[in-house]
Design an enzyme around this catalytic site. Structure first.
Site, PDB file in Angstrom:
ATOM      1  N   ARG A 127      34.160   7.618  21.132  1.00 55.30           N
ATOM      2  CA  ARG A 127      33.424   7.162  22.313  1.00 55.30           C
ATOM      3  C   ARG A 127      34.328   7.170  23.546  1.00 55.30           C
ATOM      4  O   ARG A 127      35.532   6.895  23.452  1.00 55.30           O
ATOM      5  CB  ARG A 127      32.914   5.747  22.057  1.00 55.30           C
ATOM      6  CG  ARG A 127      32.092   5.106  23.167  1.00 55.30           C
ATOM      7  CD  ARG A 127      30.780   5.800  23.352  1.00 55.30           C
ATOM      8  NE  ARG A 127      29.795   4.919  23.997  1.00 55.30           N
ATOM      9  CZ  ARG A 127      28.749   5.372  24.648  1.00 55.30           C
ATOM     10  NH1 ARG A 127      28.564   6.681  24.775  1.00 55.30           N
ATOM     11  NH2 ARG A 127      27.856   4.539  25.184  1.00 55.30           N
ATOM     12  N   THR A 431      21.482  13.737  24.426  1.00 56.24           N
ATOM     13  CA  THR A 431      22.578  13.807  23.466  1.00 56.24           C
ATOM     14  C   THR A 431      22.239  14.944  22.503  1.00 56.24           C
ATOM     15  O   THR A 431      21.191  15.566  22.618  1.00 56.24           O
ATOM     16  CB  THR A 431      22.666  12.439  22.749  1.00 56.24           C
ATOM     17  OG1 THR A 431      22.920  11.450  23.742  1.00 56.24           O
ATOM     18  CG2 THR A 431      23.732  12.369  21.697  1.00 56.24           C
ATOM     19  N   THR A 449      27.722  13.728  22.876  1.00 57.89           N
ATOM     20  CA  THR A 449      26.925  13.598  24.093  1.00 57.89           C
ATOM     21  C   THR A 449      27.794  13.671  25.339  1.00 57.89           C
ATOM     22  O   THR A 449      29.009  13.465  25.283  1.00 57.89           O
ATOM     23  CB  THR A 449      26.185  12.240  24.082  1.00 57.89           C
ATOM     24  OG1 THR A 449      25.325  12.153  25.219  1.00 57.89           O
ATOM     25  CG2 THR A 449      27.157  11.070  24.103  1.00 57.89           C
ATOM     26  N   GLU A 451      25.807  12.142  27.849  1.00 58.76           N
ATOM     27  CA  GLU A 451      24.904  11.093  28.334  1.00 58.76           C
ATOM     28  C   GLU A 451      23.644  11.675  28.930  1.00 58.76           C
ATOM     29  O   GLU A 451      22.803  12.189  28.205  1.00 58.76           O
ATOM     30  CB  GLU A 451      25.613  10.155  29.312  1.00 58.76           C
ATOM     31  CG  GLU A 451      24.773   9.024  29.821  1.00 58.76           C
ATOM     32  CD  GLU A 451      24.303   8.036  28.758  1.00 58.76           C
ATOM     33  OE1 GLU A 451      23.567   7.117  29.100  1.00 58.76           O
ATOM     34  OE2 GLU A 451      24.662   8.183  27.588  1.00 58.76           O
ATOM     35  N   GLU A 470      28.943   8.495  30.908  1.00 60.45           N
ATOM     36  CA  GLU A 470      28.794   7.556  29.801  1.00 60.45           C
ATOM     37  C   GLU A 470      28.939   6.091  30.201  1.00 60.45           C
ATOM     38  O   GLU A 470      28.400   5.200  29.543  1.00 60.45           O
ATOM     39  CB  GLU A 470      29.844   7.908  28.734  1.00 60.45           C
ATOM     40  CG  GLU A 470      29.389   7.863  27.312  1.00 60.45           C
ATOM     41  CD  GLU A 470      28.149   8.664  27.023  1.00 60.45           C
ATOM     42  OE1 GLU A 470      27.099   8.025  26.820  1.00 60.45           O
ATOM     43  OE2 GLU A 470      28.204   9.898  26.967  1.00 60.45           O
ATOM     44  N   SER A 494      26.800   2.034  22.377  1.00 64.03           N
ATOM     45  CA  SER A 494      26.005   3.245  22.189  1.00 64.03           C
ATOM     46  C   SER A 494      24.924   3.002  21.145  1.00 64.03           C
ATOM     47  O   SER A 494      25.030   2.085  20.325  1.00 64.03           O
ATOM     48  CB  SER A 494      26.906   4.395  21.733  1.00 64.03           C
ATOM     49  OG  SER A 494      26.133   5.509  21.336  1.00 64.03           O
ATOM     50  N   SER A 495      23.904   3.845  21.168  1.00 63.70           N
ATOM     51  CA  SER A 495      22.860   3.821  20.134  1.00 63.70           C
ATOM     52  C   SER A 495      22.982   4.996  19.172  1.00 63.70           C
ATOM     53  O   SER A 495      22.140   5.138  18.275  1.00 63.70           O
ATOM     54  CB  SER A 495      21.475   3.842  20.782  1.00 63.70           C
ATOM     55  OG  SER A 495      21.255   2.676  21.521  1.00 63.70           O
ATOM     56  N   GLY A 515      18.549  10.871  22.066  1.00 65.85           N
ATOM     57  CA  GLY A 515      17.436  10.090  22.562  1.00 65.85           C
ATOM     58  C   GLY A 515      17.764   8.729  23.122  1.00 65.85           C
ATOM     59  O   GLY A 515      16.885   7.864  23.184  1.00 65.85           O
ATOM     60  N   GLY A 516      19.020   8.467  23.521  1.00 65.85           N
ATOM     61  CA  GLY A 516      19.360   7.159  24.056  1.00 65.85           C
ATOM     62  C   GLY A 516      19.079   6.064  23.045  1.00 65.85           C
ATOM     63  O   GLY A 516      19.333   6.225  21.850  1.00 65.85           O
TER      64      GLY A 516
END
Length: 625
Positions: A127, A431, A449, A451, A470, A494-495, A515-516
């Site tokens: 990340r 992403t 990703t 973002e 991000e 993050s998801s 997809g966030g």
């Protein structure tokens, strides 16, 4: 091979080896749309149309991603003797070429790996992180005290949104730990692809046009993606020779050429002084990233999350991602309800309510564990899941937002939630995800990703890649009680939910999605479709989706509303059409997945339609052939 010659059908649980070839016909008839034409590059560098399939069955290894060129590169690596990690890195690098608005070395992600040798699951947190000098009020607009900048396009299209990228460090760490190729060899196919070009499809053109105002505000971005003021035309060959040279440089010199030296200086410079085009009206605020931030970046190798669900072991990504804890908690909430025994409307009601409960706890407790005491063990405990599960009324949807629970180790009855203000999610939807498996049984599930579609919109001049935005995943308004508030050197929550499922200690499924914040619900819904609702993996992916993230309304794809809106109305669910606020796409997620079949076979599956359809392939392919 024709469907009339093949009589066996695919069961919900497995493919029998003796009927494996026959079963592929049923998959084809039920899940595959007519293949979309893309480009295959021949030795003379001319573009020839080839077929792209969303489902593939075979032996020797498998790859699934959103893009045919990337999938083909991954499968080629496997055919040449590479393992799943080699294929995953090569595929990801190719996505940096063909899906540059979703992924690339300017971003980050999460890498989940099952080692057949060790029979263990490992993860890498790659990340992005906030710069060391990032102020906690970085997103507040001085012109409107106490209020943040306009999220889109102002805050998104800025240097202040750029985090220290982790993707290249992730690739290098994965290859050093478990791969068989050098970084240079893993990057070479993608470098060649960038050099010779790929054929533009409608999705790429649409994404470019959706970001025309942003891209035109940044001089090098406009030069690459808006030549003569327009997006590349469908059917034209798009080349990124600067990115090809960047990949070649990184392949020769390794991550040090990215995190130190001239390239690091160029990244820091473009973030601190974005090259704003003359006449551009966007503010394009400067950011805080420095060469010192880049030099000290490290990925984190950490244990995965794990829950047991219906005899299966489900592994995911621990914080800083909220994917593993939230998917895992939702499965624990669902376990006592036995979805497999429920009618379709009841099962969907249960899924939506479990999602809302898990999201309530996500918002209260999950952040970067280096800064926040995340009660991960308790969030994933059976006791806490059961305590939350008993709050679900089988006949009526609860009023949202729900309050978080108390993961304190003492569980009995159905206690009331605790006061908490849920913050709105601002995670971008663009992403990408890939899966890879090899003939030895190693598995990779990898989500990466930059973002937003197009990230920050800032292209590093002469280097061919976009930088992420991000840091907008942080909560914009400072709140000492918020686990996801901005702090220097912190990773935004993050998801992303790369997931691997083991059955009897051996790999069974691997999946993930972009997809966030809807990534979590997409993975959860796909899992319950496959495990509880009798769907094949391709059917589970293709099924219409809905996402309940502890909000008053349920976000749903129009086909979901058409199919289930009437049946869910008596429960009190209000379904509203999905759609990225920044585009017109009424879609949720874009899954790439694989299933391990008996006797070493693989079923690789991607989206048949969403995002223009994904691409699946296997090494020794039984279908399509």
């Amino acid at each position: 091979m024709t469907p009339t010659r093949l009589a066996a059908t695919l069961t919900a649980g497995t493919l029998v080896l003796a009927g494996l070839t026959a079963s592929t016909a049923a998959i084809a008839q039920r899940t595959a749309e007519p293949p979309r034409q893309l480009a295959a590059q021949t030795d003379d560098h001319t573009a020839q149309p080839t077929k792209k399939y969303a489902t593939a069955v075979g032996f020797g290894g498998a790859v699934a991603s959103v893009d045919a060129d990337a999938t083909n590169i991954g499968v080629s690596v496997l055919r040449r003797g590479g393992n799943a990690v080699d294929a995953a890195v090569a595929t990801a690098a190719a996505l940096g070429v063909t899906e540059p608005y979703s992924a690339g070395v300017g971003g980050g992600g999460y890498f989940v790996y099952y080692s057949a040798k060790d029979r263990k699951v490992y993860t890498i947190d790659g990340r992005e992180t906030a710069p060391a000098t990032m102020p906690e009020d970085a997103f507040l607009n001085p012109a409107t005290p106490g209020k943040p900048y306009t999220f889109f396009p102002d805050l998104v299209t800025s240097g202040v949104s750029v985090g220290i990228p982790g993707t290249l460090a992730t690739w290098d760490a994965a290859l050093h730990s478990w791969g068989s190729l050098s970084l240079g060899k893993a990057l070479k196919p993608a470098a060649d692809l960038a050099d010779r070009g790929f054929v533009i499809d409608q999705t790429f053109r649409n994404q470019t046009l959706d970001n025309k105002a942003r891209f035109s505000a940044i001089t090098p971005t406009a030069a690459l993606y808006l030549p003569n003021g327009d997006a590349p035309v469908v059917g034209s060959v798009f080349k990124n020779k600067d990115l090809a040279k960047t990949y070649e440089l990184l392949g020769k010199k390794g991550p040090s050429a990215f995190y130190t030296g001239p390239l690091a200086q160029e990244i820091a410079t473009v973030v601190q002084t974005p090259p704003k085009a003359p006449g551009a009206t966007l503010p394009v605020m400067p950011g805080h990233l420095t060469t010192a931030d880049l030099a000290k970046y490290k990925v984190i190798k950490q244990a995965p999350t794990k829950v047991s669900y219906d005899g299966l072991d489900v592994y995911g990504m621990a914080p800083s991602s909220s994917g593993g804890t939230t998917v895992g908690e939702a499965l624990n909430i669902l376990a006592p309800l036995k979805l497999s025994t429920q009618s379709t409307p009841q099962a969907l009601h249960s899924y939506l309510e479990a999602s809302a409960l898990a999201f309530a706890d996500r918002g209260k407790y999950v952040g970067d564990p280096a800064f926040v005491d995340v009660p991960q063990k308790e969030l994933l405990s059976k006791g806490f899941g059961a305590e939350r599960s008993c709050l679900i009324d089988p006949a009526k949807a609860a009023v949202k937002p729900l309050q978080p629970g108390s993961p304190d180790g003492s569980y009995s009855g159905c206690p009331a939630g605790i006061a908490h203000e849920d913050k709105a999610d601002t995670e971008g939807l663009s992403t990408t995800h890939l899966v890879a498996a090899d003939k030895w049984g190693n598995i990779v599930s990898y989500t990466l990703t930059i973002e937003q579609t197009g990230g920050s919109g800032i292209l590093v001049p002469g280097r061919g890649f976009l930088l992420n935005n991000e840091l907008t995943d942080f909560t914009a308004i400072p709140d000492p009680a918020d686990p996801n508030r901005i702090q220097p050197n912190k990773r935004p929550r993050s998801s992303m939910s790369p997931t691997i499922v083991l059955k009897n200690g051996k790999p069974f499924l691997a999946l993930g999605s972009p997809g966030g914040s809807t990534i979590i619900t997409t993975v959860l819904q796909t899992l319950t479709n496959r495990l509880d609702r009798g769907m094949t993996l391709p059917d589970a992916i293709a099924a219409p989706r809905a996402s309940q993230r502890n909000t008053a309304n349920v976000t749903a794809e129009p086909p979901f509303i058409d199919a289930y809106g009437t049946a869910l109305k008596p429960y009190g669910h209000t379904l509203v059409p999905a759609g990225d606020a920044l585009t017109s796409a009424a879609e949720i997620g874009a899954v790439a997945a694989l299933e391990v079949l008996p006797h070493g076979g693989y079923l690789a599956a991607a989206e048949p339609k969403r995002r223009g359809g994904g691409a699946a392939g296997t090494v020794d392919q039984l279908w399509p052939n």
